[in-house]
Design an enzyme around this catalytic site. Structure first.
Site, PDB file in Angstrom:
ATOM      1  N   ARG A 165     -13.379  -4.010 -16.814  1.00  0.00           N
ATOM      2  CA  ARG A 165     -13.241  -5.398 -17.255  1.00  0.00           C
ATOM      3  C   ARG A 165     -13.475  -6.296 -16.052  1.00  0.00           C
ATOM      4  NH1 ARG A 165      -7.718  -7.798 -19.562  1.00  0.00           N
ATOM      5  NH2 ARG A 165      -7.142  -7.877 -17.376  1.00  0.00           N
ATOM      6  N   ASN A 214      -1.963  -8.089 -26.287  1.00  0.00           N
ATOM      7  CA  ASN A 214      -0.967  -8.906 -25.572  1.00  0.00           C
ATOM      8  C   ASN A 214      -1.307 -10.389 -25.730  1.00  0.00           C
ATOM      9  OD1 ASN A 214      -0.204  -6.420 -24.650  1.00  0.00           O
ATOM     10  ND2 ASN A 214      -1.101  -6.658 -22.625  1.00  0.00           N
ATOM     11  N   ASP A 215      -2.569 -10.704 -25.449  1.00  0.00           N
ATOM     12  CA  ASP A 215      -2.970 -12.103 -25.552  1.00  0.00           C
ATOM     13  C   ASP A 215      -3.217 -12.511 -26.992  1.00  0.00           C
ATOM     14  OD1 ASP A 215      -2.839 -13.245 -23.003  1.00  0.00           O
ATOM     15  OD2 ASP A 215      -4.580 -12.103 -22.359  1.00  0.00           O
ATOM     16  N   GLU A 234      -9.347 -11.176 -27.754  1.00  0.00           N
ATOM     17  CA  GLU A 234      -7.978 -11.632 -27.507  1.00  0.00           C
ATOM     18  C   GLU A 234      -7.792 -13.117 -27.779  1.00  0.00           C
ATOM     19  OE1 GLU A 234      -6.981 -10.619 -23.456  1.00  0.00           O
ATOM     20  OE2 GLU A 234      -8.910 -11.269 -22.684  1.00  0.00           O
ATOM     21  N   ARG A 269       3.725 -15.199 -24.060  1.00  0.00           N
ATOM     22  CA  ARG A 269       4.121 -13.797 -23.930  1.00  0.00           C
ATOM     23  C   ARG A 269       5.151 -13.571 -22.834  1.00  0.00           C
ATOM     24  NH1 ARG A 269      -1.636 -11.153 -21.776  1.00  0.00           N
ATOM     25  NH2 ARG A 269      -0.608  -9.761 -20.345  1.00  0.00           N
ATOM     26  N   ARG A 301      -8.534  -2.890 -15.182  1.00  0.00           N
ATOM     27  CA  ARG A 301      -8.287  -4.307 -14.865  1.00  0.00           C
ATOM     28  C   ARG A 301      -8.675  -4.494 -13.398  1.00  0.00           C
ATOM     29  NH1 ARG A 301      -3.177  -3.485 -18.088  1.00  0.00           N
ATOM     30  NH2 ARG A 301      -3.077  -5.147 -19.633  1.00  0.00           N
ATOM     31  N   CYS A 322      -6.393  -2.299 -26.261  1.00  0.00           N
ATOM     32  CA  CYS A 322      -5.901  -1.943 -24.924  1.00  0.00           C
ATOM     33  C   CYS A 322      -4.643  -2.716 -24.517  1.00  0.00           C
ATOM     34  CB  CYS A 322      -6.991  -2.122 -23.880  1.00  0.00           C
ATOM     35  SG  CYS A 322      -7.623  -3.793 -23.797  1.00  0.00           S
ATOM     36  N   HIS A 335       0.820  -1.211   0.000  1.00  0.00           N
ATOM     37  CA  HIS A 335       0.000   0.000   0.000  1.00  0.00           C
ATOM     38  C   HIS A 335       0.851   1.256   0.000  1.00  0.00           C
ATOM     39  CE1 HIS A 335      -4.045  -1.899   1.276  1.00  0.00           C
ATOM     40  NE2 HIS A 335      -3.945  -1.694  -0.007  1.00  0.00           N
TER      41      HIS A 335
HETATM   42  C1  PEP Z   1      -4.257  -8.014 -23.415  1.00  0.00           C
HETATM   43  O1  PEP Z   1      -4.258  -9.247 -23.410  1.00  0.00           O
HETATM   44  O2  PEP Z   1      -3.783  -7.320 -24.342  1.00  0.00           O
HETATM   45  C2  PEP Z   1      -4.811  -7.276 -22.270  1.00  0.00           C
HETATM   46  C3  PEP Z   1      -4.953  -5.962 -22.305  1.00  0.00           C
HETATM   47  O3  PEP Z   1      -5.145  -7.989 -21.179  1.00  0.00           O
HETATM   48  P1  PEP Z   1      -4.092  -8.487 -20.072  1.00  0.00           P
HETATM   49  O4  PEP Z   1      -2.753  -7.901 -20.457  1.00  0.00           O
HETATM   50  O5  PEP Z   1      -4.602  -8.002 -18.777  1.00  0.00           O
HETATM   51  O6  PEP Z   1      -4.159  -9.949 -20.232  1.00  0.00           O
HETATM   52 MG    MG Z   2      -5.499 -10.299 -21.963  1.00  0.00          MG
END
Ligand code: PEP
Ligand code: MG
Length: 833
Positions: free
Chosen positions: A444, A566-567, A543, A577, A408, A614, A301
């Site tokens: 989300r 990302n995914d 994703e 990843r 998130r 995102c 924190h």
């Molecule tokens: C993604 O997968 O691009 C994403 C934004 O979700 P996270 O990185 O939280 O899996």
């Molecule tokens: Mg993701």
């Protein structure tokens, strides 16, 4: 004969107390004299003395010699050779594990000044200087004696009164606190109100302990439980327990007896073994310039608070080395991850230049804070922020976010030892809504499981977590958890603009199931006459590749999409990843991936729906033209990237970007796409080789280091390079081979580098000459040409310049010029560019 072992220091933190004592121990086994010679600093240390070794200021990659001289030199040589080869790389393991990120090398303009530094893990960026002050720990074991116990009832009353008073105090603090601190104070309130907390105190009181001893025992019990949990998150909560218990003691026995207050009166860098959130809140932020913590991970924190106040912070700091530097000026560098002490005037000047640069950049980007993301030809692209906690929302909007594109919510679950209640979640979402002031927030639903474990849910670990039991896939089993979150979001939607987004959707079955759940919850809220936004949009993360082929069907059921690049990259290209071994295959510029993105955006728009992105790709400046070409409605990213993205966007033209994307999709390799992007940057309208923005006359630069730093920083300010330190390193690599001072007081440092986005000739005319290699120099012409597009331009300009400089007339023209414009005109004419 003296025996010599030659090696480079492989320890990321250099030689600090811990490795030094290892070396000392081994060397002391021999009678021979053993010296440690650092070739960079040219300091020779006695390898049998820890202090002497530390003072050699040996940093990562420094070349060193061990020199052994004496009767047992052969044995010492054998032992030390084995040590350097096999043991030395691992003798600092414990410390490096707290700094598991890659260590950023020091920029040459700084390392050449031989600063004394201690590496640590940066958890909040920025640089600051101040006097080093230690903030004492709250150590409940050393709290001293309490007045003798009275009757059990009296001791119980003391505790009860203190609990009531402290609850009120914290409630008041919550009312007045800045948005950012409210959450943490609420967590403290939750501890106070936790029935098991008071039950344990009472149990202790029943065996005739004083109120104080009962509180301390209780703190210890819960702390031990958290420490033994094996979870980093939970371990970091120990400080909160201690904080609350200490405040209870203050309530019972008076603040004077238990004071943890540290008064700051001048710019200060505070160091603490550990710092409780309330200790942090008490520190005067006018003077608190930086924070160094021996303990505390990235999610404690205190660290979260420090981030929300934007205070450069390092954790895992070796306090021993700094003990002798208390009350002295130190420098914290939260970008490179170290503290510098024993500051030389040169090091101080380096940081003065750094502060000037930051001020210039902030001033330049300020204009974009309140404007909507727009291309040069007027296409709107919403620039949004990714956050993981409502306390980050304010900073996101201050940094220019037009909305929150990804909240998130996992962290709301991970930061505790049981699940958050509906009220807590509702309050958290309302906090973000209050700050958002009618701007949209996409919440989300939790993406727990797989690689993001939450201990109390007891989800078994898996061999293949990214393909496993996570996100929407666990909702049916943890139905109450999911329903509670949906109810909280829906209830909060009555107060602001919220959207719901579901992660990891891979099939229509999941969408239909989610819709049914949502409809049921909406109905139950209606039955209970609880208001909510009847039209709250429902979207999904795009994703998982399967969704790419059912977009038409999805569009019939849901309102929007956000691409989780990302995914999506890892699933489309089948590359983990997080696996360093396959990083080179994890490339979102793969033409197949770009074609996939184009298909997504075209199809979603064909069906009249909205699509944003995102993942990390959204914030990559070099890729921005492709994202604009795709026609995405929104880009959501971490807040620090927002202003730079808006600034870049303002220079792009939508139709040019579309043509570029078409070409990129025709490329056969990612490298070809990279070349194409570099070419595009170069060809962008009117980006000449020479600009007055990077011509500096009589700057306050006193050395080669300062000139190279100043000139590469100017390229950042002019928007021609993004990573000036990397570009400067490329310049230095050339200087290492031969000094570019060419006589007559001229130097031409040059590089062909991937870190310059628009090839540039920069100029500096110095008021007083500086030393450049062996020569005095007062005129510097720096060539920084883009690696992908320069061709032989580099050598052509360099040799032309070198030839011209031989002519006195050319030199006189330049050295007698008085303005940047004049210099620009001369170079354009003489170099025919
Ligand atoms: C993604 O997968 O691009 C994403 C934004 O979700 P996270 O990185 O939280 O899996
Ligand atoms: Mg993701």
């Amino acid at each position: 004969m003296v025996k010599k072992i030659t090696f480079a220091c492989v320890l990321p933190n250099g030689i600090h107390a811990r490795p030094a004592s290892n070396i000392e121990k081994i060397c002391k086994q021999f009678v021979s004299a053993i010296e440690w010679h650092n070739l960079r600093t040219n300091v020779t240390a006695d390898a049998k003395s820890v202090l002497s070794l530390i003072s050699s200021n040996t940093l990562l990659n420094d070349n060193c010699h061990l020199l052994i001289d004496g009767i047992d030199e052969e044995q010492a040589y054998q032992r030390l050779s084995t040590f350097i080869e096999n043991e030395f790389p691992f003798c600092d393991e414990a410390l490096t594990s707290t700094t598991d990120d890659e260590i950023t090398p020091l920029p040459r303009s700084l390392s050449n000044l031989n600063p004394h530094i201690i590496r640590a893990k940066a958890v909040c960026g920025g640089v600051a200087t101040g006097v080093l002050k230690q903030v004492a720990n709250i150590d409940l074991n050393k709290i001293g004696d309490f007045p003798a116990a009275e009757s059990i009832e009296k001791e119980q009353n003391k505790v009860k009164n203190a609990l009531t008073k402290l609850t009120k105090v914290i409630a008041l603090q919550i009312e007045c606190a800045a948005e950012t601190s409210k959450d943490i104070l609420s967590a403290h309130q939750a501890i106070l109100e936790d029935p098991s907390f008071y039950e344990l105190i009472e149990l202790n009181l029943s065996s005739n302990l004083t109120a104080g001893a009962a509180i301390i025992n209780t703190a210890k019990f819960f702390s031990d439980q958290l420490i033994n949990s094996g979870s980093e998150y939970l371990k970091e909560r120990v400080l909160d327990i201690r904080d609350v218990c200490f405040q209870l003691l203050q309530q019972i026995y008076g603040e004077n007896q238990f004071s943890a207050h540290q008064k700051l009166t001048a710019p200060t860098i505070c160091i603490a073994e550990e710092l409780t959130p309330s200790q942090f809140l008490e520190l005067d932020k006018k003077y608190l310039k930086g924070l160094l913590l021996v303990q505390g991970g990235t999610t404690s924190h205190t660290v979260i608070l420090a981030r929300s106040f934007n205070i450069p912070t390092l954790v895992g700091v070796d306090i021993e080395i700094l003990k002798n530097h208390m009350d002295k000026q130190v420098q914290i560098d939260g970008d490179l991850g170290f503290i510098a002490y024993n500051l030389s005037p040169q090091v101080m000047r380096y940081y003065q230049l750094e502060s000037n640069l930051n001020a210039k950049l902030a001033e330049k980007q300020k204009v974009f804070i309140d404007v909507a993301g727009t291309t040069a030809d007027g296409t709107k692209v919403e620039i949004a922020a990714n956050i993981a906690h409502s306390i980050e929302a304010q900073a996101a909007f201050n940094s220019g976010a037009e909305s929150i594109g990804l909240f998130r919510t996992e962290m709301l679950y991970m930061d505790r030892h049981n699940e958050p209640s509906e009220d807590e979640l509702y309050n958290t979402f309302c906090q973000a809504i209050e700050v958002a002031k009618q701007r949209t927030i996409i919440i989300r639903t939790f993406d727990i499981g797989g690689d993001k474990p939450v201990n109390y849910l007891n989800i078994p670990s898996e061999n293949n977590p990214f393909l496993g039991y996570r996100a929407v896939r666990i909702y049916q089993e943890y139905l109450t958890l999911f329903r509670t979150q949906l109810r909280a979001i829906l209830k909060a939607s009555a107060h602001g603009k919220l959207k719901i987004m579901i992660p990891m959707i891979s099939s229509m079955e999941e969408i239909l199931w989610i819709k049914e759940e949502l409809a049921n919850i909406k109905q139950s809220l209606r039955n209970q006459k609880i208001p909510f936004d009847e039209k709250i949009p429902l979207g999904i993360m795009l994703e998982v590749p399967s969704v790419m082929f059912i977009i038409d069907q999805c569009c019939e059921e849901i309102d929007f999409f956000s691409i989780g690049s990302n995914d999506l990259t890892q699933y489309l290209l089948a590359v983990d990843r997080d696996n360093a071994k396959v990083t080179k295959h994890y490339n979102s510029l793969n033409p197949a991936f770009l074609r996939g993105l184009d298909h997504i955006v075209k199809t979603v728009h064909h069906y009249g729906k909205w699509v944003g992105i995102c993942g990390e790709l959204a914030s990559k400046g070099s890729v921005l033209p492709l994202l604009v070409g795709l026609g995405l409605d929104e880009l959501s990213m971490n807040s620090p990237n927002i202003l730079a993205t808006k600034a870049r966007l303002a220079k792009l033209n939508r139709s040019d970007c579309r043509l570029l994307l078409n070409k990129a999709m025709d490329c056969r390799t990612s490298l070809e796409v990279e070349h194409l992007l570099a070419q595009f940057r170069m060809e962008q309208a009117e980006i000449p080789l020479i600009t007055t923005q990077t011509i500096t006359i009589a700057p306050d630069w006193l050395s080669k280091e300062e000139v190279i730093k100043g000139m590469t920083d100017n390229l950042l300010v002019a928007g021609r390079c993004r990573y000036p330190q990397k570009l400067a390193e490329d310049i230095w690599l050339r200087e290492d081979v031969f000094s570019t001072a060419l006589g007559f007081g001229f130097a031409i440092p040059h590089t062909k580098s991937e870190h310059i986005e628009q090839s540039t000739i920069s100029v500096t005319k110095l008021a007083t000459p500086i030393i450049w290699g062996e020569e005095e120099v007062n005129f510097v012409i720096m060539l920084t040409l883009n690696k992908h597009t320069a061709g032989d331009q580099h050598m052509r300009i360099f040799s032309k310049l070198a030839r011209r400089i031989m002519h006195e007339q050319f030199r006189t023209l330049l050295t007698t010029s008085t303005s940047a414009q004049e210099i620009e005109n001369i170079l354009i004419k003489e170099l025919e560019i």
